[in-house]
Design a protein around this motif. Sequence first.
Motif, short mmCIF file in Angstrom:
data_model
loop_
_atom_site.label_atom_id
_atom_site.label_comp_id
_atom_site.label_asym_id
_atom_site.label_seq_id
_atom_site.Cartn_x
_atom_site.Cartn_y
_atom_site.Cartn_z
N ARG A 47 0.85 -1.20 0.00
CA ARG A 47 0.00 0.00 0.00
C ARG A 47 0.89 1.25 0.00
N TYR A 59 -1.62 4.15 5.86
CA TYR A 59 -1.56 3.48 4.56
C TYR A 59 -2.94 3.48 3.92
N ALA A 61 -5.13 2.85 -0.13
CA ALA A 61 -5.49 1.76 -1.04
C ALA A 61 -4.77 1.84 -2.38
N PRO A 168 -3.42 -3.82 -1.14
CA PRO A 168 -4.21 -2.59 -1.19
C PRO A 168 -5.71 -2.78 -1.42
#
Length: 362
Positions: A47, A59, A61, A168
């Motif tokens: 990510r 973090y 996506a 992610p």
Amino acid sequence: MKNFKLITVLTVSIVMFGCASSVPVVTEPVEDNESYTMVDVFFATDRAIDNEKDVYEYYGAERADVTYGITQVSIPQDHEIGALESPTWWKFEFSEDPDKHVILQSISQFEKENYFEKLKGRVGVSSDNDLLIYVHGYNVTFSDAARRTAQMVYDLSFDGAAVFYSWPSHGKMLKYTSDEVNVQWTQANITAFLKDVVEKSDAENIYLIAHSMGNRALTRSYVDLMRSNPEFSGKVREVILAAPDIDADVFKRDIAPEMVKSNTPITLYASSEDIPLQVSREVHAGYPRAGDAGENLVVLDGVETIDATNVGTGFLDHSYYAEERPVISDIFNILHHSMRASDRAGLTEIQAGDGVYWKFRR
């Protein structure tokens, strides 16, 4: 609470297991308290960093190169097994309290070489050089994955190093197809990470657990790893596939036959009450998922399939592997005692036309 600690980004020198380096830290590391226990969980993620000022949104996506680190998660002393305690509005809880809730407290990042030195050190202080890797599913944020991993290893009394790989996922219900694309993209990164873990951690016993869509990446990565490095099979002691959101026919034809070649025990948990898998089946033109039970239950040689339909009581019945005591106890006996399904309490053996599976008793 997200604002329980003053959130800052700073560079500090941390000494852990005798190795020092300069690393960015989100929030200052937190010590144990009489009302909660701190659980250190290693992570690797592809990510991208999204918000450096918020530990819960650090973090995002978007895709990125793999980074490495350690999270700290606090578990309240009155934690209930299977619960992922969070504030609830009907209890008039509007912020997190470490005395009551499972909280992501800090994130520390490390360069790859230093990270694996720390991971090796953590494995070395465990009683049997154990290491567990968890790969989350769809609709899961980085912070969700950190909290879930800490809760699981705490409830399972796992003594070794705990690691989660966070791909992610968007962490949103309506981003299913986007997550499908990203979990396919992440597969090569997970394969490389697994190879690094086997080669650099000195772990003698590696346990793999994947949930839902995360099974797509982990199973393929496992197959790729064992094809290129068959000598690694002796290091991986168990593979646990929880509610796998994989096309059942593809799993039976292409994936499972390759996985069983390593002779590593494989446990598959399925349920006919799993609502997200029912939705996934509809999204995929009605094709059954490997985590379905009932008439679509996957029964294969070399895979111990456990029908968990009878224990599902949670919201959507999709996270029973980490929320329901009977399943947690079953996984405990796998990790701690290497017990096979035929020897584990609470399971009934069922003869099927194409083999044997087990089912939790009511």
